[in-house]
Design an enzyme around this catalytic site. Sequence first.
Site, PDB file in Angstrom:
ATOM      1  N   LYS A 152       2.352   0.410 -11.990  1.00 50.27           N
ATOM      2  CA  LYS A 152       2.308  -1.053 -11.971  1.00 50.27           C
ATOM      3  C   LYS A 152       3.174  -1.555 -13.103  1.00 50.27           C
ATOM      4  CE  LYS A 152       0.052  -4.335  -9.661  1.00 50.27           C
ATOM      5  NZ  LYS A 152      -0.573  -4.290  -8.339  1.00 50.27           N
TER       6      LYS A 152
HETATM    7  N1  LIG Z   1       0.917  -9.360  -3.098  1.00 52.40           N
HETATM    8  C1  LIG Z   1       0.452  -8.195  -2.667  1.00 52.40           C
HETATM    9  O1  LIG Z   1       1.014  -7.571  -1.743  1.00 52.40           O
HETATM   10  C2  LIG Z   1      -0.788  -7.620  -3.253  1.00 52.40           C
HETATM   11  C3  LIG Z   1      -1.570  -8.319  -4.146  1.00 52.40           C
HETATM   12  N2  LIG Z   1      -2.759  -7.796  -4.575  1.00 52.40           N
HETATM   13  C4  LIG Z   1      -3.615  -8.511  -5.505  1.00 52.40           C
HETATM   14  O2  LIG Z   1      -4.052  -9.731  -4.912  1.00 52.40           O
HETATM   15  C5  LIG Z   1      -4.251 -10.714  -5.935  1.00 52.40           C
HETATM   16  C6  LIG Z   1      -3.441 -11.944  -5.605  1.00 52.40           C
HETATM   17  O3  LIG Z   1      -2.075 -11.559  -5.500  1.00 52.40           O
HETATM   18  P1  LIG Z   1      -1.006 -12.477  -4.746  1.00 52.40           P
HETATM   19  O4  LIG Z   1      -1.662 -13.229  -3.654  1.00 52.40           O
HETATM   20  O5  LIG Z   1       0.162 -11.610  -4.472  1.00 52.40           O
HETATM   21  O6  LIG Z   1      -0.611 -13.460  -5.914  1.00 52.40           O
HETATM   22  P2  LIG Z   1       0.003 -14.935  -5.804  1.00 52.40           P
HETATM   23  O7  LIG Z   1       0.642 -15.195  -7.102  1.00 52.40           O
HETATM   24  O8  LIG Z   1       0.778 -15.086  -4.545  1.00 52.40           O
HETATM   25  O9  LIG Z   1      -1.310 -15.849  -5.644  1.00 52.40           O
HETATM   26  C7  LIG Z   1      -2.353 -15.869  -6.570  1.00 52.40           C
HETATM   27  C8  LIG Z   1      -3.299 -16.986  -6.158  1.00 52.40           C
HETATM   28  O10 LIG Z   1      -4.465 -16.939  -6.984  1.00 52.40           O
HETATM   29  C9  LIG Z   1      -4.689 -18.239  -7.533  1.00 52.40           C
HETATM   30  N3  LIG Z   1      -5.399 -18.109  -8.786  1.00 52.40           N
HETATM   31  C10 LIG Z   1      -4.937 -17.650  -9.968  1.00 52.40           C
HETATM   32  N4  LIG Z   1      -5.919 -17.720 -10.889  1.00 52.40           N
HETATM   33  C11 LIG Z   1      -7.005 -18.206 -10.247  1.00 52.40           C
HETATM   34  C12 LIG Z   1      -8.340 -18.485 -10.642  1.00 52.40           C
HETATM   35  N5  LIG Z   1      -8.733 -18.303 -11.904  1.00 52.40           N
HETATM   36  N6  LIG Z   1      -9.206 -18.970  -9.711  1.00 52.40           N
HETATM   37  C13 LIG Z   1      -8.810 -19.174  -8.446  1.00 52.40           C
HETATM   38  N7  LIG Z   1      -7.573 -18.926  -8.008  1.00 52.40           N
HETATM   39  C14 LIG Z   1      -6.680 -18.449  -8.905  1.00 52.40           C
HETATM   40  C15 LIG Z   1      -3.285 -18.831  -7.672  1.00 52.40           C
HETATM   41  O11 LIG Z   1      -3.338 -20.247  -7.823  1.00 52.40           O
HETATM   42  C16 LIG Z   1      -2.688 -18.369  -6.344  1.00 52.40           C
HETATM   43  O12 LIG Z   1      -3.127 -19.226  -5.292  1.00 52.40           O
HETATM   44  C17 LIG Z   1      -3.896 -10.010  -7.250  1.00 52.40           C
HETATM   45  O13 LIG Z   1      -5.072  -9.441  -7.780  1.00 52.40           O
HETATM   46  C18 LIG Z   1      -2.955  -8.916  -6.807  1.00 52.40           C
HETATM   47  O14 LIG Z   1      -2.893  -7.846  -7.714  1.00 52.40           O
HETATM   48  C19 LIG Z   1      -3.215  -6.596  -4.105  1.00 52.40           C
HETATM   49  C20 LIG Z   1      -2.484  -5.863  -3.215  1.00 52.40           C
HETATM   50  C21 LIG Z   1      -1.159  -6.268  -2.797  1.00 52.40           C
HETATM   51  O1  LIG Z   2       3.380  -2.785  -2.059  1.00 52.20           O
HETATM   52  C1  LIG Z   2       3.285  -2.078  -3.053  1.00 52.20           C
HETATM   53  O2  LIG Z   2       4.020  -1.140  -3.275  1.00 52.20           O
HETATM   54  C2  LIG Z   2       2.217  -2.327  -4.081  1.00 52.20           C
HETATM   55  C3  LIG Z   2       1.433  -3.585  -3.925  1.00 52.20           C
HETATM   56  C4  LIG Z   2       0.516  -3.738  -5.101  1.00 52.20           C
HETATM   57  O3  LIG Z   2       0.966  -3.965  -6.195  1.00 52.20           O
HETATM   58  C5  LIG Z   2      -0.915  -3.521  -4.948  1.00 52.20           C
HETATM   59  O4  LIG Z   2      -1.351  -2.998  -3.913  1.00 52.20           O
HETATM   60  O5  LIG Z   2      -1.673  -3.861  -5.874  1.00 52.20           O
END
Ligand SMILES: NC(=O)C1=CN([C@@H]2O[C@H](COP(=O)(O)OP(=O)(O)OC[C@H]3O[C@@H](n4cnc5c(N)ncnc54)[C@H](O)[C@@H]3O)[C@@H](O)[C@H]2O)C=CC1
Ligand SMILES: O=C(O)CCC(=O)C(=O)O
Length: 437
Positions: free
Chosen positions: A126
């Site tokens: 990461k």
């Molecule tokens: N993008 C991906 O493919 C993956 C993401 N994740 C995990 O999913 C989670 C979200 O990631 P993404 O959607 O990619 O990020 P993003 O940046 O697209 O969205 C994050 C969202 O969470 C909200 N947020 C942030 N702090 C908050 C709080 N205190 N309370 C409520 N909402 C809050 C933001 O306003 C935004 O809507 C993270 O934990 C990330 O590590 C896990 C696997 C893959």
């Molecule tokens: O798509 C990937 O390689 C990793 C996504 C990721 O950061 C996660 O699953 O937390």
Amino acid sequence: MPTPFKRDVKTRALYQEPAPHIDKDNPFQSMMERFDVAAELLELDTGLYDVLRSPSRIHITSIPVVMDDGRLRVFEGYRVIHSEVLGPSKGGIRFAPDVHVDEVKALAAWMTWKCAVVGVPFGGAKGGVTCDPSTMSAGEVERLTRRYTANLIDVFGPDKDIPAPDMNTNEQVMAWLLDTYSMHARRTETAVVTGKPLLIGGSEGRREATGRGVMTTTLAAMERLGMRASQATVAVQGFGNVGSVAAKLLREQGCKVVAVSDVSGGYYNADGIDIDAAAAYAAEHDRSLAGFDGAEPLTNEELLALDVDVLAPCAKENQITAENAGDVKAKIVAEGANGPTTPEADAILNENGVLVIPDILANAGGVTVSYFEWVQDRQGYFWSADRVNRRLDRMMRGAFNRVYDAAETYDTSMRIGAYVIAIEKVAGALKMRGIYA
Ligand SMILES: NC(=O)C1=CN([C@@H]2O[C@H](COP(=O)(O)OP(=O)(O)OC[C@H]3O[C@@H](n4cnc5c(N)ncnc54)[C@H](O)[C@@H]3O)[C@@H](O)[C@H]2O)C=CC1
Ligand SMILES: O=C(O)CCC(=O)C(=O)O
């Protein structure tokens, strides 16, 4: 409904205590607490335990960036390689003000376990940069991304370490990373990064993949509990890449999504939120739901305690804690985010019969389609969205069933079942390779 899985008991009898500087809300500590329980169930050799708990490499780099006003600012960036035992390391890059090394260490370890649970041939890594992209221009974010990539050029590579998006990073950031890496390599190297735009070697379905996996595993859990999607209500915390897609796809399966939220707060509508309208609103308002009028406001705390069937925390770590876990009324918690539930909260949820689909399973759809993207880039042959989605659904269903069965076999939670599967696989590979000889 089936009997809920038993509460986990941990003794720490066999293993060393965590490093003393690690406090209890620290994500690495949170990861280790679950690792310890699973290691005890497996009676893991203490030497193997030490190898698996330790990241293989931690890179910390200073990133000087000329800001738009001419000032020079230095940001701190990280890339933690937790394990390369099952293949090249894989994992996203996060840009956020509270990024710190122990968080990145935990996220890297979760990637190792996640890849092993779902069965993709990668290790875990990461990355992160401590910065606030909401206060930065696109040019500043581009310069930051390019310098971060250049500083870590020897770490990344299609056979070494392959980044992807995470919080506050997206396809554009991945495109800059690809371009910087390719400039140094003197050739276009599409497979060095996943989650990139379709035009430069991205995969159909990657943008939606994490939310899609949340939907698939939630439906699988509903089936096990005898619930019907058409009668289920859902609350989703976080409305970014993961949360907005999970909400949309669960709605398409017939669920009523009554609440969503982001960093600006929560939004509730007992008749169901119009998810397309909310997504369009966020797209027009700098990714924020602030001012969205299709729902009544509520706080993020209130959202977690709503009387819904499914709660999907899709924002960040440590949201369901010892303080609020007792208020959770959902029957299923589907962890779209990494680390949204603390170990103390796990115990309360288990005691209350809540079925938690753990992060290393529920959100593994993203890395699964990243794997498909890497395979497609290397073959130079690209699949249809339908093919990607069918393969993803099959892998997520298979992983769900394996984890559910492991939880029953070991008489434990799905989370610990998932760790058991992952640790067994990585430890087995380690022994077979002879690294531990
Ligand atoms: N993008 C991906 O493919 C993956 C993401 N994740 C995990 O999913 C989670 C979200 O990631 P993404 O959607 O990619 O990020 P993003 O940046 O697209 O969205 C994050 C969202 O969470 C909200 N947020 C942030 N702090 C908050 C709080 N205190 N309370 C409520 N909402 C809050 C933001 O306003 C935004 O809507 C993270 O934990 C990330 O590590 C896990 C696997 C893959
Ligand atoms: O798509 C990937 O390689 C990793 C996504 C990721 O950061 C996660 O699953 O937390």
